[in-house]
Design a protein around this motif. Structure first.
Motif, PDB file in Angstrom:
ATOM      1  N   GLN A 182      70.276  36.484  46.691  1.00 48.89           N
ATOM      2  CA  GLN A 182      69.915  36.300  45.288  1.00 48.89           C
ATOM      3  C   GLN A 182      70.750  35.216  44.616  1.00 48.89           C
ATOM      4  O   GLN A 182      71.966  35.136  44.815  1.00 48.89           O
ATOM      5  CB  GLN A 182      70.116  37.613  44.524  1.00 48.89           C
ATOM      6  CG  GLN A 182      69.082  38.672  44.826  1.00 48.89           C
ATOM      7  CD  GLN A 182      67.777  38.434  44.082  1.00 48.89           C
ATOM      8  OE1 GLN A 182      67.750  38.241  42.873  1.00 48.89           O
ATOM      9  NE2 GLN A 182      66.675  38.460  44.819  1.00 48.89           N
ATOM     10  N   ARG A 185      70.157  35.094  38.061  1.00 52.25           N
ATOM     11  CA  ARG A 185      69.012  34.768  37.205  1.00 52.25           C
ATOM     12  C   ARG A 185      69.410  35.003  35.745  1.00 52.25           C
ATOM     13  O   ARG A 185      69.231  36.094  35.196  1.00 52.25           O
ATOM     14  CB  ARG A 185      67.804  35.630  37.561  1.00 52.25           C
ATOM     15  CG  ARG A 185      67.277  35.432  38.968  1.00 52.25           C
ATOM     16  CD  ARG A 185      65.843  35.962  39.116  1.00 52.25           C
ATOM     17  NE  ARG A 185      65.738  37.355  38.695  1.00 52.25           N
ATOM     18  CZ  ARG A 185      65.816  38.401  39.514  1.00 52.25           C
ATOM     19  NH1 ARG A 185      66.038  38.215  40.805  1.00 52.25           N
ATOM     20  NH2 ARG A 185      65.696  39.627  39.051  1.00 52.25           N
ATOM     21  N   SER A 191      65.663  42.201  34.879  1.00 48.69           N
ATOM     22  CA  SER A 191      64.485  42.297  35.753  1.00 48.69           C
ATOM     23  C   SER A 191      63.220  42.682  34.995  1.00 48.69           C
ATOM     24  O   SER A 191      62.504  43.617  35.367  1.00 48.69           O
ATOM     25  CB  SER A 191      64.757  43.303  36.884  1.00 48.69           C
ATOM     26  OG  SER A 191      65.956  43.005  37.549  1.00 48.69           O
ATOM     27  N   GLN A 204      70.367  41.542  42.967  1.00 49.53           N
ATOM     28  CA  GLN A 204      70.692  40.706  41.810  1.00 49.53           C
ATOM     29  C   GLN A 204      71.896  41.263  41.053  1.00 49.53           C
ATOM     30  O   GLN A 204      72.798  40.517  40.652  1.00 49.53           O
ATOM     31  CB  GLN A 204      69.480  40.608  40.876  1.00 49.53           C
ATOM     32  CG  GLN A 204      69.723  39.848  39.578  1.00 49.53           C
ATOM     33  CD  GLN A 204      70.009  38.375  39.750  1.00 49.53           C
ATOM     34  OE1 GLN A 204      70.604  37.738  38.878  1.00 49.53           O
ATOM     35  NE2 GLN A 204      69.610  37.819  40.892  1.00 49.53           N
ATOM     36  N   ARG A 207      74.963  40.344  42.929  1.00 49.55           N
ATOM     37  CA  ARG A 207      75.324  38.949  42.663  1.00 49.55           C
ATOM     38  C   ARG A 207      76.037  38.850  41.315  1.00 49.55           C
ATOM     39  O   ARG A 207      77.051  38.147  41.177  1.00 49.55           O
ATOM     40  CB  ARG A 207      74.071  38.066  42.678  1.00 49.55           C
ATOM     41  CG  ARG A 207      74.282  36.639  42.164  1.00 49.55           C
ATOM     42  CD  ARG A 207      75.268  35.853  43.008  1.00 49.55           C
ATOM     43  NE  ARG A 207      74.708  35.489  44.307  1.00 49.55           N
ATOM     44  CZ  ARG A 207      75.432  34.927  45.287  1.00 49.55           C
ATOM     45  NH1 ARG A 207      76.718  34.672  45.114  1.00 49.55           N
ATOM     46  NH2 ARG A 207      74.871  34.636  46.456  1.00 49.55           N
ATOM     47  N   THR A 296      71.947  29.178  46.205  1.00 47.38           N
ATOM     48  CA  THR A 296      72.222  30.311  45.310  1.00 47.38           C
ATOM     49  C   THR A 296      73.409  30.060  44.381  1.00 47.38           C
ATOM     50  O   THR A 296      73.817  30.963  43.662  1.00 47.38           O
ATOM     51  CB  THR A 296      72.485  31.592  46.133  1.00 47.38           C
ATOM     52  OG1 THR A 296      73.494  31.332  47.116  1.00 47.38           O
ATOM     53  CG2 THR A 296      71.210  32.074  46.819  1.00 47.38           C
TER      54      THR A 296
END
Length: 322
Positions: A182, A185, A191, A204, A207, A296
């Motif tokens: 991941q 984001r 999400s 995620q 991360r 990433t």
């Protein structure tokens, strides 16, 4: 790209994350690293009543440390505490009942803890979850994000003043090698976009934890921050949240104690304290936080946006953390 990341990650995992991977790494461990007594040092472990958290609590109790078990379920916590005190002979094991998904309660607990206890030497952010459908907590945060990221953020930020006053302070976050697939984001931390895939949401969040660890290490150089991957371990959390994976891997999974080994090493050993802060560890060794050619990495602007969003969310639910 996601297919490439997943394939490379799984191939690495088969070689490194399994029981055999641990046994291979174990050959290079220095046994004397854990030949220590930590009597008089205090350790807080979230999710301490089962799996890696419980194995960590047991190991630390056996070395004489004062253990603060932060757990959601009172009955399971008490059962674990009885086992730990009985096997370790250490009665300095305390229970604190907190649901890490309820961020306001996490903050209230941390503030009360600071008033009650004069020191905390080591914080181990171990508690985590993988909720398979999108659910919100009482503050309106997606539950995986609330537990795995915001709970970790609020507990750690709240306890930093106490850690800074303590000798040889450390913060260890139990992340996952799954985060390697991941990229952070920053435009979708909870999400909300696209299909909700719990495994990818969890990755995620992991991360996010690694990025947090890196940023904290820069901001608070007197505290040793680290994140780690426990490998693929046979724990109640894995069997419940990923039953097919658990069944497929079977005896190739590590024991909870093998999964906890690097947590214990990071928490107790002098060797760990001599490593650079902010790193991601696997089997007592710092490893890259990104797969080769996986794209990433995040820009400085993206990371700043991430940190600002966390602070804003914390303040929006009434937490004055700064």
């Amino acid at each position: 790209m996601s297919l490439y990341r997943n394939a490379i990650w799984f191939l690495n995992g088969i070689h490194q994350y399994t029981r055999k991977g641990y046994e291979a790494a174990f050959k290079d461990f220095e046994p004397q690293d854990l030949d220590v007594s930590v009597v008089g040092r205090s350790f807080m472990i979230t999710g301490a009543n089962s799996g890696i958290g419980r194995a960590t609590a047991m190991a630390i109790a056996k070395k004489g440390g004062t253990v603060h078990m932060v757990c959601r379920n009172k009955d399971k916590a008490e059962e674990a505490r009885v086992d730990i005190t009985s096997e370790s002979g250490n009665t300095e094991v305390y229970i604190h009942i907190v649901d890490m998904s309820e961020t306001r309660k996490v903050w209230e607990f941390a503030e009360a803890f600071k008033k009650q206890y004069p020191a905390l030497n080591v914080l181990i952010n171990n508690a985590g979850c993988m909720v398979h459908k999108r659910e919100l907590n009482t503050e309106g945060l997606e539950k995986n994000f609330a537990t795995n990221t915001m709970g970790v953020y609020i507990l750690t930020e709240s306890l930093i003043p106490l850690l800074q006053k303590s000798r040889d302070p450390r913060v260890i976050t139990v992340s996952s090698g799954g985060m390697l697939v991941q990229k952070l984001r920053v435009d979708d931390l909870q999400s909300e976009k696209g299909d909700f895939d719990a495994v990818m949401v969890y990755a995620q969040n992991k991360r996010q934890q690694v990025v947090l660890t890196q940023q904290w290490a820069k901001a608070y150089p007197l505290i040793h921050f680290s994140a780690m991957h426990p490998g693929w371990a046979d724990t109640p959390a894995v069997s419940t949240s990923m039953p097919q994976f658990h069944q497929m891997m079977g005896e190739r999974l590590r024991s909870a104690e093998q999964g906890a080994d690097t947590v214990v090493w990071l928490a107790l050993s002098r060797a760990a304290a001599r490593t650079c802060g902010g790193q991601f560890f696997q089997d007592r060794t710092p490893v890259p936080a990104h797969l080769p050619l996986a794209w990433t990495h995040s820009s400085a602007e993206e990371i700043q946006s991430f940190m600002t969003q966390l602070e804003t969310l914390a303040r929006a639910i009434g937490h004055n953390l700064m």
